[in-house]
Design an enzyme around this catalytic site. Structure first.
Site, short mmCIF file in Angstrom:
data_model
loop_
_atom_site.label_atom_id
_atom_site.label_comp_id
_atom_site.label_asym_id
_atom_site.label_seq_id
_atom_site.Cartn_x
_atom_site.Cartn_y
_atom_site.Cartn_z
N GLY A 14 0.78 -1.24 0.00
CA GLY A 14 0.00 0.00 0.00
C GLY A 14 0.81 1.28 0.00
O GLY A 14 0.34 2.32 0.48
N SER A 15 2.02 1.26 -0.57
CA SER A 15 2.79 2.51 -0.57
C SER A 15 2.17 3.54 -1.52
O SER A 15 2.23 4.75 -1.26
CB SER A 15 4.26 2.27 -0.92
OG SER A 15 4.43 1.97 -2.28
N ASN A 16 1.56 3.10 -2.61
CA ASN A 16 0.85 4.06 -3.48
C ASN A 16 -0.36 4.65 -2.74
O ASN A 16 -0.60 5.86 -2.81
CB ASN A 16 0.41 3.39 -4.78
CG ASN A 16 1.52 3.34 -5.81
OD1 ASN A 16 1.88 4.36 -6.41
ND2 ASN A 16 2.12 2.17 -6.00
N ARG A 93 -5.70 -8.73 -8.27
CA ARG A 93 -6.65 -9.63 -8.96
C ARG A 93 -7.20 -8.95 -10.20
O ARG A 93 -7.41 -7.74 -10.21
CB ARG A 93 -7.81 -9.99 -8.05
CG ARG A 93 -7.33 -10.65 -6.82
CD ARG A 93 -8.37 -11.35 -6.03
NE ARG A 93 -7.67 -11.97 -4.93
CZ ARG A 93 -7.04 -13.13 -5.01
NH1 ARG A 93 -7.09 -13.83 -6.12
NH2 ARG A 93 -6.37 -13.61 -3.99
N ASN A 109 -5.74 2.35 -12.82
CA ASN A 109 -4.75 1.40 -12.30
C ASN A 109 -3.36 1.96 -12.54
O ASN A 109 -3.17 2.82 -13.42
CB ASN A 109 -4.91 0.07 -13.07
CG ASN A 109 -3.94 -1.00 -12.58
OD1 ASN A 109 -3.74 -1.17 -11.38
ND2 ASN A 109 -3.31 -1.70 -13.51
N HIS A 111 0.66 0.60 -13.25
CA HIS A 111 1.45 -0.58 -13.61
C HIS A 111 2.92 -0.17 -13.72
O HIS A 111 3.22 0.88 -14.31
CB HIS A 111 0.94 -1.13 -14.96
CG HIS A 111 1.63 -2.39 -15.35
ND1 HIS A 111 1.38 -3.60 -14.74
CD2 HIS A 111 2.61 -2.63 -16.28
CE1 HIS A 111 2.15 -4.53 -15.28
NE2 HIS A 111 2.91 -3.97 -16.20
N ASP A 147 -4.08 -4.38 -18.18
CA ASP A 147 -2.98 -3.41 -18.43
C ASP A 147 -3.03 -2.86 -19.86
O ASP A 147 -1.99 -2.69 -20.51
CB ASP A 147 -1.61 -4.09 -18.19
CG ASP A 147 -1.44 -4.58 -16.77
OD1 ASP A 147 -2.05 -3.99 -15.86
OD2 ASP A 147 -0.71 -5.56 -16.56
C1 GRF Z 1 3.28 -1.21 -7.55
O1 GRF Z 1 4.52 -1.43 -8.16
C2 GRF Z 1 2.19 -1.10 -8.58
O2 GRF Z 1 2.61 -0.50 -9.77
C3 GRF Z 1 1.84 -2.54 -8.84
O3 GRF Z 1 1.92 -3.15 -7.57
C4 GRF Z 1 2.82 -2.42 -6.75
C5 GRF Z 1 2.07 -2.04 -5.52
O4 GRF Z 1 2.90 -1.41 -4.57
N1 GRF Z 1 0.55 -2.64 -9.49
P1 GRF Z 1 2.24 -0.73 -3.30
O5 GRF Z 1 1.34 -1.79 -2.66
O6 GRF Z 1 1.46 0.47 -3.74
O7 GRF Z 1 3.38 -0.37 -2.40
#
Ligand code: GRF
Length: 205
Positions: A14-16, A93, A109, A111, A147
């Site tokens: 969950g860093s994003n 998923r 999304n 990627h 994607d």
């Molecule tokens: C990221 O590299 C994202 O692009 C991919 O999964 C990873 C998730 O990282 N879809 P985080 O959970 O947001 O840290």
């Protein structure tokens, strides 16, 4: 004026998600994150949601008899939140057509590659194995094909001679955090217009 709302779907670290809610708290994204939804009861993203005072909903994939039942439950949770935008952030998923159709133009999304190169799992490893000199990330609208939806933002990083999968992934991740927040900001400023496969970014008014 009513603020827009979004929910985040994440399966792991969950860093994003964290980067996005930090931008919301700073005021640079004019929208409210009303919930985190995860398929994984052990996702670290749940802790991040709790720390931020955001409701976390676990729809535990493994407890459902099949994907249809899982997606029924997921659809019901999404419908309850009724968000303006669904943000997939490390959600591992593939969503079925029913859910994708319900959120056409309202689900995005991220990627970790410069699409259309290196779709699917282990995109950073694929870039290293191919030997590209540039890698990066893509934020895109979600369509039926994995994607493959219209691209909103891409950011690049160099691939260095001594990179391994982890060092490359870390370099890309820094760009992911910026790109994803920027895309969400633009979405809520109503500056993203989908024209076929292309996404036009309208000027700031
Ligand atoms: C990221 O590299 C994202 O692009 C991919 O999964 C990873 C998730 O990282 N879809 P985080 O959970 O947001 O840290």
């Amino acid at each position: 004026m009513n603020q827009g709302t979004f929910v985040v779907l994440a399966s792991g670290r969950g860093s994003n998600f964290q980067a996005i809610i930090d931008r919301v708290h700073e005021g640079s994204i004019n929208a409210v994150c009303t919930g985190l939804i995860t398929d994984n009861p052990d996702a670290y993203a749940i802790k991040r949601a709790e720390d931020a005072g955001i409701p976390a909903e676990v729809v535990p994939y493994r407890t459902f008899p099949d994907k249809i039942k899982y997606e029924d439950a997921l659809m019901a949770v999404l419908a309850r939140y009724n968000p303006d935008l669904v943000v997939l952030a490390g959600y591992m998923r593939l969503l079925g057509e029913r859910i994708v159709d319900a959120y056409t133009g309202k689900m995005i999304n991220i990627h970790p590659s410069l699409l259309p190169a290196f779709q699917g799992l282990h995109a950073q490893r694929q870039a290293l194995m191919y030997g590209t000199k540039v890698a990066g990330c893509t934020v895109h609208f979600v369509t039926h094909d994995m994607d493959a939806g219209p691209v909103i933002i891409q950011r690049t990083v160099p691939v260095l001679d001594d990179d391994d999968e982890e060092s490359l992934a870390d370099r890309i991740l820094v760009e992911e955090h910026q790109a994803y927040s920027e895309a969400i900001k633009l979405f809520f400023e109503k500056r993203l217009r989908i024209e076929g496969r292309r996404v036009r970014i309208l000027p700031d008014s």
